[in-house]
Design an enzyme around this catalytic site. Structure first.
Site, PDB file in Angstrom:
ATOM      1  N   SER A  85      56.873 -22.076 -31.597  1.00 53.38           N
ATOM      2  CA  SER A  85      55.638 -22.793 -31.928  1.00 53.38           C
ATOM      3  C   SER A  85      54.386 -21.955 -31.710  1.00 53.38           C
ATOM      4  O   SER A  85      53.340 -22.269 -32.270  1.00 53.38           O
ATOM      5  CB  SER A  85      55.537 -24.079 -31.092  1.00 53.38           C
ATOM      6  N   LYS A  92      50.557 -23.744 -24.860  1.00 49.07           N
ATOM      7  CA  LYS A  92      49.866 -23.998 -26.117  1.00 49.07           C
ATOM      8  C   LYS A  92      48.480 -23.361 -26.100  1.00 49.07           C
ATOM      9  O   LYS A  92      47.970 -22.964 -25.067  1.00 49.07           O
ATOM     10  CB  LYS A  92      49.715 -25.507 -26.360  1.00 49.07           C
TER      11      LYS A  92
END
Length: 472
Positions: free
Chosen positions: A200, A238
């Protein structure tokens, strides 16, 4: 504080020198006589002891003995030194290698030469009696010499079994204990190590990468920082996009905060740039391109309806490529003209925004045209560089995060531009016998997308859903 072994050996050394100057072999014989039968005594350990005493100016090197070895004496003693003999027995490769290895532990060239001469004499003597194991490990002796040079306490000569433990406590023990303590303190309060399990965060973080995370306490992260956070017992790694209180919206891969399109900083934009396609026009007609000729001009057009979704289809087929980078190697000669065209919209009909970077006889020119179905396009000159244009360069056009960028050699231009929200389409125009093109590359900008509650684009457009970032 040097340990029982050193103190005993140092007293024997000074007792021998009280009788007059002596070289290293004489001192070793006197120390053995004074110390008696010590099982751990080795020939080589006298060199760190002598080096320490010389550095602390309790003894001094004073010329050479008759057999060519450095003499040692108490300070102020009158010494009649002899020059080293002109001829010495040849050194074997093993002796030369060990002597150099031991002397490498000494910083000063003069001291290093003195230690080297002493070591050579010892090893020659040991070779004659075929007991080289009595010398000890050259690497261990080099380490002891380095410790003496750094001024650290060193148990140079182990005379009792208790000195083995003392050596560890004085040397390796504190450093190992400090390193272990620092590691656990850092891990408990300041850093944490994680392994990246998924793609991701590609291409910034790849699957299998290990990252060290600094715990910043009360400091608030800033936009575009990479952070970790816990959710339902799982740690996520993230990048920060939305800040507390902001309404975040994704529109066809672009990120909006409170209705304003976010522009990534240059370093991040470069990191998130990935190669999508390369076409070589020197090897014939590339797949997907059509060549048309009219009035001496050649035009290459991309014949397909834009480009596909995210590579691998991992984010679904919800959007096509809208933002990207074009770079074309061109040669125009002295009379040719080359244009690189980046179009957002269909090539034959419908609304479109068209940017053209032209390299020609008059110089460089960047133009923008708005095309509406059924109407003549409206064209505007955004920038120009009149004068003698280069005969060869790389034409670059990109549109990312609402910013148009153009470059050719040392010339560049950029500015925010609004465009039709359509798929990217490239085009190449050539005029003149010397105008040629080489390789065209297309790089894609990372698309942000999430097919779900806050996700955005669907096959019929973008879902106008906002997500307000809560405080904290």
């Amino acid at each position: 504080m040097s340990g029982h072994g050193d103190d005993t050996a140092a007293r024997a050394l000074h007792a021998a020198l009280a009788k007059g100057p002596a070289d290293v072999l004489d001192l070793l014989a006197a120390m053995r006589k004074a110390l008696g039968d010590v099982g751990t005594l080795r020939e080589g350990v006298i060199h760190p002891l002598l080096h320490r005493e010389v550095r602390e100016r309790r003894i001094e090197a004073a010329g050479f003995s008759a057999r060519g070895l450095p003499l040692y004496a108490k300070p102020g003693t009158e010494v009649r030194g002899a020059e080293p003999p002109d001829t010495l027995p040849p050194l074997s490769p093993a002796v030369a290698k060990k002597a150099l290895l031991v002397a490498e532990g000494v910083r000063g060239p003069a001291d290093s030469g003195r230690v080297h001469a002493d070591v050579v004499a010892h090893l020659r003597a040991l070779e004659e009696i075929e007991k080289p194991h009595r010398f000890g490990s050259p690497r261990a002796l080099r380490t002891l010499l380095q410790r003496v040079d750094r001024g650290r306490p060193a148990v140079c000569l182990t005379a009792t079994p208790g000195d083995v433990g003392r050596r560890f406590l004085l040397h390796e023990g504190p450093w190992i204990a400090a390193a272990v303590l620092i590691f656990f303190l850092l891990k408990a309060f300041f850093v944490q190590v994680y392994r990246i399990p998924s793609g991701s965060m590609e291409p910034t973080l790849m699957v299998g990468d290990r990252v060290v995370v600094f715990r910043i306490g009360g400091k608030n992260p800033e936009r575009w920082d990479i952070v970790t956070f816990e959710r339902n017992g799982t740690t996520f790694v993230k990048r920060v996009v939305g800040l507390p209180g902001e309404a975040i919206e994704l529109r066809n891969g672009d990120v909006y905060a409170n209705g304003e399109l976010l522009v990534k900083p240059e370093a991040l934009r470069t990191a998130l740039r990935a190669r999508h396609e390369t076409w070589d026009f020197t090897a014939g007609k590339p797949d997907g391109w059509q060549l048309s000729e009219k009035e001496g001009a050649h035009t290459w057009r991309w014949t397909r309806a834009g480009f596909g979704p995210h590579p691998g289809g991992s984010l679904g087929n919800a959007y096509a490529l809208r933002d990207g980078y074009l770079a074309l190697d061109v040669t125009r000669g002295k009379r040719g003209t080359v244009r690189l065209v980046l179009r957002r919209g269909p090539g034959d009909r419908g609304n479109a925004t068209v940017w053209t970077l032209e390299l020609g006889v008059q110089g460089l020119e960047l133009r923008e045209a708005e095309a509406f179905e059924g109407e003549a396009p409206i064209e505007e000159i955004l920038a120009s560089e009149p004068g003698t244009a280069p005969t060869a360069c790389r034409l670059q056009l990109s549109y990312v995060d609402g910013v148009l960028r153009a470059r050719c050699g040392d010339w560049s231009w950029e500015g925010k531009r609004e465009a039709h929200d359509e798929a990217l389409m490239p085009e190449i125009y050539l005029r003149g016998p010397e105008a040629e093109v080489g390789t065209l590359t297309l790089d894609r900008d990372l698309h942000y997308a999430y097919i779900g509650t806050h996700g955005i684009p669907s096959s019929i457009g973008h879902a106008a859903q906002e997500h307000v970032v809560a405080a904290g």
